[in-house]
Write a protein that holds these residues in place. Structure first.
Motif, short mmCIF file in Angstrom:
data_model
loop_
_atom_site.label_atom_id
_atom_site.label_comp_id
_atom_site.label_asym_id
_atom_site.label_seq_id
_atom_site.Cartn_x
_atom_site.Cartn_y
_atom_site.Cartn_z
N ASP A 33 0.83 -1.21 0.00
CA ASP A 33 0.00 0.00 0.00
C ASP A 33 0.86 1.26 0.00
O ASP A 33 0.55 2.24 -0.65
CB ASP A 33 -0.93 0.01 1.22
N ALA A 34 1.98 1.22 0.73
CA ALA A 34 2.88 2.38 0.82
C ALA A 34 3.54 2.71 -0.52
O ALA A 34 3.96 3.83 -0.74
CB ALA A 34 3.95 2.13 1.87
N THR A 35 3.62 1.72 -1.44
CA THR A 35 4.20 1.95 -2.76
C THR A 35 3.13 2.08 -3.84
O THR A 35 3.43 1.97 -5.03
CB THR A 35 5.17 0.81 -3.14
N ALA A 36 1.87 2.30 -3.44
CA ALA A 36 0.74 2.44 -4.36
C ALA A 36 0.52 1.18 -5.20
O ALA A 36 0.03 1.25 -6.32
CB ALA A 36 0.89 3.66 -5.26
N THR A 37 0.89 0.02 -4.65
CA THR A 37 0.65 -1.25 -5.32
C THR A 37 -0.67 -1.82 -4.81
O THR A 37 -0.82 -2.09 -3.62
CB THR A 37 1.79 -2.24 -5.04
N VAL A 38 -1.62 -1.99 -5.72
CA VAL A 38 -2.93 -2.53 -5.36
C VAL A 38 -2.73 -4.00 -5.00
O VAL A 38 -2.10 -4.75 -5.75
CB VAL A 38 -3.92 -2.39 -6.53
N VAL A 54 -3.80 -16.89 -0.43
CA VAL A 54 -3.52 -16.52 -1.82
C VAL A 54 -3.57 -15.00 -1.89
O VAL A 54 -4.58 -14.39 -1.57
CB VAL A 54 -4.53 -17.14 -2.80
N SER A 55 -2.44 -14.40 -2.29
CA SER A 55 -2.39 -12.95 -2.41
C SER A 55 -1.97 -12.57 -3.83
O SER A 55 -1.27 -13.32 -4.50
CB SER A 55 -1.43 -12.34 -1.39
N GLY A 56 -2.41 -11.41 -4.23
CA GLY A 56 -2.05 -10.90 -5.54
C GLY A 56 -1.83 -9.41 -5.46
O GLY A 56 -2.38 -8.73 -4.58
N ASN A 57 -0.99 -8.89 -6.37
CA ASN A 57 -0.77 -7.45 -6.39
C ASN A 57 -0.55 -6.98 -7.82
O ASN A 57 -0.20 -7.75 -8.69
CB ASN A 57 0.37 -7.05 -5.46
N PHE A 58 -0.79 -5.69 -8.00
CA PHE A 58 -0.68 -5.07 -9.32
C PHE A 58 -0.21 -3.64 -9.17
O PHE A 58 -0.72 -2.89 -8.33
CB PHE A 58 -2.05 -5.10 -10.02
N ASN A 59 0.77 -3.25 -9.97
CA ASN A 59 1.20 -1.87 -10.04
C ASN A 59 1.39 -1.53 -11.51
O ASN A 59 2.30 -2.06 -12.15
CB ASN A 59 2.51 -1.65 -9.27
N GLY A 60 0.55 -0.69 -12.05
CA GLY A 60 0.61 -0.34 -13.46
C GLY A 60 0.70 1.16 -13.69
O GLY A 60 0.38 1.65 -14.77
N TRP A 61 1.11 1.89 -12.67
CA TRP A 61 1.10 3.34 -12.75
C TRP A 61 2.36 3.88 -13.44
O TRP A 61 3.43 3.32 -13.31
CB TRP A 61 0.98 3.96 -11.36
N ASP A 62 2.21 4.99 -14.14
CA ASP A 62 3.36 5.71 -14.70
C ASP A 62 4.00 6.54 -13.60
O ASP A 62 3.30 7.17 -12.79
CB ASP A 62 2.92 6.61 -15.86
N MET A 63 5.33 6.58 -13.59
CA MET A 63 6.05 7.32 -12.56
C MET A 63 6.82 8.47 -13.18
O MET A 63 7.11 8.47 -14.36
CB MET A 63 6.99 6.39 -11.81
N SER A 64 7.20 9.41 -12.34
CA SER A 64 7.95 10.58 -12.81
C SER A 64 9.40 10.22 -13.09
O SER A 64 9.88 9.16 -12.70
CB SER A 64 7.87 11.69 -11.76
N ASN A 65 10.12 11.11 -13.73
CA ASN A 65 11.56 10.97 -14.02
C ASN A 65 11.89 9.72 -14.83
O ASN A 65 12.94 9.11 -14.63
CB ASN A 65 12.38 11.00 -12.73
N ASP A 66 10.98 9.33 -15.71
CA ASP A 66 11.24 8.21 -16.64
C ASP A 66 11.60 6.91 -15.90
O ASP A 66 12.54 6.21 -16.26
CB ASP A 66 12.33 8.59 -17.63
#
Length: 194
Positions: A33-38, A54-66
């Motif tokens: 949650d602290a890294t904005a990972t759903v 059973v756990s799952g996670n997803f992070n598909g966000w665009d970040m700054s500074n390339d």
């Protein structure tokens, strides 16, 4: 005649005093949650001392500074509880699998043969599978709430394509692989029990 009346009454009273144990939990990993990972986890009781998480996670966000840190992962885990399930110490045996697209991260970290510092100048896109063992502790906060702490070590095999830079699409290495040994799980889970 009186015996026929008392037996059902006695059975009814005994059944009304049975305790209901927790069988299902849902959870979120506060570190993700602290890294904005759903993320979302579900844990089901299988036996008095065994559960399946059973756990799952997803992070598909665009970040700054390339920078890129896109991924999805699924991590099933069988847990053996030393006391009652969903409370106190446990051992976990987990598998993992997922895909990733990482790059542009400056860090200077090298650990057990894996140089994470390479993430600063290149982008890596691929998949990984693995397994490991974990130790954890569930702190009971209330009737329906727990706080779980867990750390796991294991092995992961990954195949990936390496790109020249984070923003460009020029591939410099195709179908490379890497064998990783080290931490495979870290969690501080907020848990709701049903």
């Amino acid at each position: 005649m009186k015996l026929k009346f008392y037996i059902p009454l006695l059975l009814g009273l005994l059944c009304s005093f049975t305790a209901k144990g927790q069988d299902v939990a849902i959870k979120t990993n506060l570190l993700y949650d602290a890294t904005a990972t759903v993320n979302l986890g579900v844990e089901v009781g299988l036996a008095p001392k065994w559960t399946l998480d059973v756990s799952g996670n997803f992070n598909g966000w665009d970040m700054s500074n390339d920078r890129r840190w896109k991924h999805w992962m699924v991590q099933p885990e069988a847990r053996y509880w030393f006391c009652d399930r969903f409370s106190r110490h446990f051992l976990g045996f987990h598998a993992l699998g997922g895909q990733y697209n990482f790059g542009g991260w400056r860090n200077g970290v090298s650990f057990l043969g894996t140089d994470f510092n390479k993430l600063k100048e290149h982008r890596y896109q691929g998949w990984a599978v693995g397994a490991g063992v974990a130790y954890g502790y569930a702190l009971v906060l209330g009737e329906h709430w727990n706080l779980e702490f867990e750390i796991g070590l294991g092995y992961a095999y990954t195949r990936f394509d390496k790109f020249e830079c984070v923003g460009c699409g020029k591939r410099v290495e195709e179908d490379a692989d890497h064998h990783y040994v080290g931490p495979t799980k870290a969690a501080i889970n907020l848990v709701y029990l049903f």
